[in-house]
Motif scaffolding. Structure first.
Motif, PDB file in Angstrom:
ATOM      1  N   THR A   1       0.843  -1.187   0.000  1.00 25.61           N
ATOM      2  CA  THR A   1       0.000   0.000   0.000  1.00 25.61           C
ATOM      3  C   THR A   1       0.882   1.241   0.000  1.00 25.61           C
ATOM      4  OG1 THR A   1      -0.156   0.206   2.390  1.00 25.61           O
ATOM      5  CG2 THR A   1      -1.776  -1.241   1.304  1.00 25.61           C
ATOM      6  N   ASP A   3       0.822   3.485   2.152  1.00 23.22           N
ATOM      7  CA  ASP A   3       1.261   3.770   3.528  1.00 23.22           C
ATOM      8  C   ASP A   3       2.692   3.288   3.730  1.00 23.22           C
ATOM      9  OD1 ASP A   3      -1.191   4.892   4.221  1.00 23.22           O
ATOM     10  OD2 ASP A   3      -1.993   2.971   4.922  1.00 23.22           O
ATOM     11  N   GLU A   6       5.125   5.724   2.158  1.00 21.12           N
ATOM     12  CA  GLU A   6       5.346   6.887   3.023  1.00 21.12           C
ATOM     13  C   GLU A   6       6.395   6.594   4.089  1.00 21.12           C
ATOM     14  OE1 GLU A   6       1.946   8.985   4.647  1.00 21.12           O
ATOM     15  OE2 GLU A   6       0.719   8.211   3.011  1.00 21.12           O
ATOM     16  N   GLN A   7       6.401   5.372   4.625  1.00 20.92           N
ATOM     17  CA  GLN A   7       7.318   5.004   5.696  1.00 20.92           C
ATOM     18  C   GLN A   7       8.726   4.732   5.191  1.00 20.92           C
ATOM     19  OE1 GLN A   7       5.568   1.664   7.691  1.00 20.92           O
ATOM     20  NE2 GLN A   7       3.674   2.755   8.142  1.00 20.92           N
ATOM     21  N   GLN A  30       2.636  17.640  -1.418  1.00 24.67           N
ATOM     22  CA  GLN A  30       1.467  18.185  -0.728  1.00 24.67           C
ATOM     23  C   GLN A  30       1.403  19.701  -0.878  1.00 24.67           C
ATOM     24  OE1 GLN A  30       2.437  16.540   3.102  1.00 24.67           O
ATOM     25  NE2 GLN A  30       0.746  15.078   3.013  1.00 24.67           N
ATOM     26  N   ASP A  44      -3.368  14.579   3.647  1.00 19.86           N
ATOM     27  CA  ASP A  44      -2.147  14.243   4.368  1.00 19.86           C
ATOM     28  C   ASP A  44      -1.530  12.950   3.864  1.00 19.86           C
ATOM     29  OD1 ASP A  44      -2.316  16.454   6.086  1.00 19.86           O
ATOM     30  OD2 ASP A  44      -3.673  15.382   7.415  1.00 19.86           O
ATOM     31  N   ARG A  45      -2.359  12.019   3.437  1.00 22.98           N
ATOM     32  CA  ARG A  45      -1.876  10.698   3.054  1.00 22.98           C
ATOM     33  C   ARG A  45      -1.532  10.660   1.572  1.00 22.98           C
ATOM     34  NH1 ARG A  45      -6.102   7.101   3.536  1.00 22.98           N
ATOM     35  NH2 ARG A  45      -4.610   5.426   3.238  1.00 22.98           N
ATOM     36  N   GLU A  47      -1.812   8.169  -0.433  1.00 24.50           N
ATOM     37  CA  GLU A  47      -2.866   7.495  -1.192  1.00 24.50           C
ATOM     38  C   GLU A  47      -3.970   8.467  -1.594  1.00 24.50           C
ATOM     39  OE1 GLU A  47      -5.771   3.602  -0.994  1.00 24.50           O
ATOM     40  OE2 GLU A  47      -4.328   3.950   0.605  1.00 24.50           O
ATOM     41  N   ASP A  48      -4.389   9.318  -0.676  1.00 21.10           N
ATOM     42  CA  ASP A  48      -5.430  10.306  -0.987  1.00 21.10           C
ATOM     43  C   ASP A  48      -4.945  11.310  -2.030  1.00 21.10           C
ATOM     44  OD1 ASP A  48      -7.163   9.113   0.863  1.00 21.10           O
ATOM     45  OD2 ASP A  48      -6.401  10.369   2.496  1.00 21.10           O
TER      46      ASP A  48
END
Length: 70
Positions: A1, A3, A6-7, A30, A44-45, A47-48
């Motif tokens: 994913t 997420d 991001e990590q 962003q 913030d994410r 994926e969004d």
């Protein structure tokens, strides 16, 4: 994913139909794509953000003369 991206990743690129539409750190992307119109529109994410940017691109393609000819 996304997420996990991001990590793990320092920089990312968002590619839509073979075209890089955004690249940089998550914060840079962003900031570059904040609408400023409504805080709820800003995401913030990753994926969004990916979904919003690729949907915007799709809307733009749907409004081209080629799309009208369909």
């Amino acid at each position: 994913t996304l997420d996990v991206v991001e990590q793990v990743c320092d920089r990312v690129a968002i590619i839509d139909r073979g075209v890089v539409i955004a690249d940089g750190t998550l914060q840079e992307i962003q900031e570059a794509h904040q609408t400023g119109e409504n805080a709820a529109d800003d995401v913030d994410r990753l994926e969004d953000l990916f979904l919003r940017l690729t949907e915007e691109g799709q809307r733009g393609r749907d409004q081209t003369p080629e799309a009208d000819a369909r």
